[in-house]
Design an enzyme around this catalytic site. Structure first.
Site, PDB file in Angstrom:
ATOM      1  N   CYS A 180       1.067  -1.219  -0.480  1.00  0.00           N
ATOM      2  CA  CYS A 180      -0.150  -0.306  -0.227  1.00  0.00           C
ATOM      3  C   CYS A 180       0.859   1.313   0.264  1.00  0.00           C
ATOM      4  CB  CYS A 180      -1.142  -0.368   1.508  1.00  0.00           C
ATOM      5  SG  CYS A 180      -1.678   2.016   1.245  1.00  0.00           S
ATOM      6  N   CYS A 184      -0.138   3.761   2.528  1.00  0.00           N
ATOM      7  CA  CYS A 184       0.217   3.224   4.205  1.00  0.00           C
ATOM      8  C   CYS A 184       2.258   3.842   4.340  1.00  0.00           C
ATOM      9  CB  CYS A 184       0.644   1.711   4.183  1.00  0.00           C
ATOM     10  SG  CYS A 184      -1.349   0.883   3.870  1.00  0.00           S
TER      11      CYS A 184
END
Length: 285
Positions: free
Chosen positions: A35, A38
């Site tokens: 991600c 993230c």
């Protein structure tokens, strides 16, 4: 490993999240190695967990390795942050937030700062609010010595220096690159540019009173007001040029307002900026 930020699994959830959450808010960050957002959010959360020093805890959950936890909390996209406190889900957000918005979110859910837990930035802000800007600057300088890569600390100092009209020192701080706090750095650079327009307003006001259609003087007065932190008067003066002649000097009144909006970006002046964006829109339509 930090005592304020830690990785957890399903087996550790009760001991490391549910039990501590009875007394301190726990932010549960659902992330995954693939991600990209993230990779932005997680380091910011970790940094703030250290800075807030126990006013909240950060529990990091790899959603790929702990699908049961992600499913239990209804996680549909990542990053996803859930806040648990006293047996309740009290707040949440999805996606990567800029640091300023992330701080605002954490300030809502974290325990109140006390003398023992206040961060250096909070201590400096309190000193500045008490009329002790030099002490605030000293606190920030010491904090920056221990955390030289903390952009927020340096920008706090730059903002204080602008308020003290120590523009050369502020310029030196703002000349650096700010990858994490680029928006705030741009705002302060714009505010510093406004400070360069400092002038005595009385002669300009007298000149304008004699000739209310002297748009150049009105814009000069707007810059002088802004340099004195008289932002409402600055906005009103620039807006009056738009009302009287929106085409003056290729839209100089509108450009002055946009420059002021940029310089006033941030929570402190949000209401004022919104008010004058509406007024500008009405004047142009």
């Amino acid at each position: 490993m930090s005592s304020f930020a830690f990785d957890i699994s399903l087996e550790e959830f009760e001991a490391k999240v549910l039990l501590p959450a009875e007394t301190v808010p726990v932010l549960v960050d659902f992330w995954a190695p693939w991600c990209e957002p993230c990779k932005v959010l997680k380091p910011l959360l970790e940094k703030l967990a250290e800075e807030y020093a126990g006013r909240f805890l950060l529990a990091k959950v790899n959603a790929d390795e702990n699908p049961e936890l992600a499913q239990h909390f209804g996680v549909r996209s990542i990053p996803s942050v859930k806040v648990l406190f006293q047996g309740q889900l009290v707040d949440e957000f999805n996606g990567a937030l800029p640091e300023s918005q992330l701080r605002a979110f954490i300030d809502r859910v974290a325990l109140p700062a006390g003398p023992a837990t206040a961060s250096p930035r909070e201590q400096a802000a309190a000193l500045a609010a008490e009329g002790q800007p030099e002490a605030a600057l000293a606190t920030l300088a010491e904090a920056s010595r221990h955390a030289p890569n903390d952009e927020a600390i340096r920008l706090d100092a730059a903002e204080l220096l602008i308020g003290l009209s120590r523009n050369d020192e502020a310029q030196q701080l703002l000349a650096a690159e700010y990858a994490q706090e680029s928006d705030r750095a741009a705002t302060l650079r714009a505010r510093l540019a406004l400070a360069a327009g400092s002038a005595d307003t009385a002669p300009l006001e007298a000149k304008l009173a004699a000739n209310p259609d002297d748009h150049a003087t009105r814009l000069e007065l707007a810059r002088a007001y802004a340099a004195q932190n008289r932002f409402r008067e600055a906005l009103e003066a620039a807006l009056e040029v738009v009302r009287r002649d929106r085409f003056f000097d290729e839209g100089a009144g509108r450009k002055a307002l946009l420059q002021l909006f940029e310089a006033l970006a941030g929570e402190q002046h949000d209401d004022l900026v919104r008010e004058y964006r509406r007024k500008l829109s009405a004047a142009l339509n």
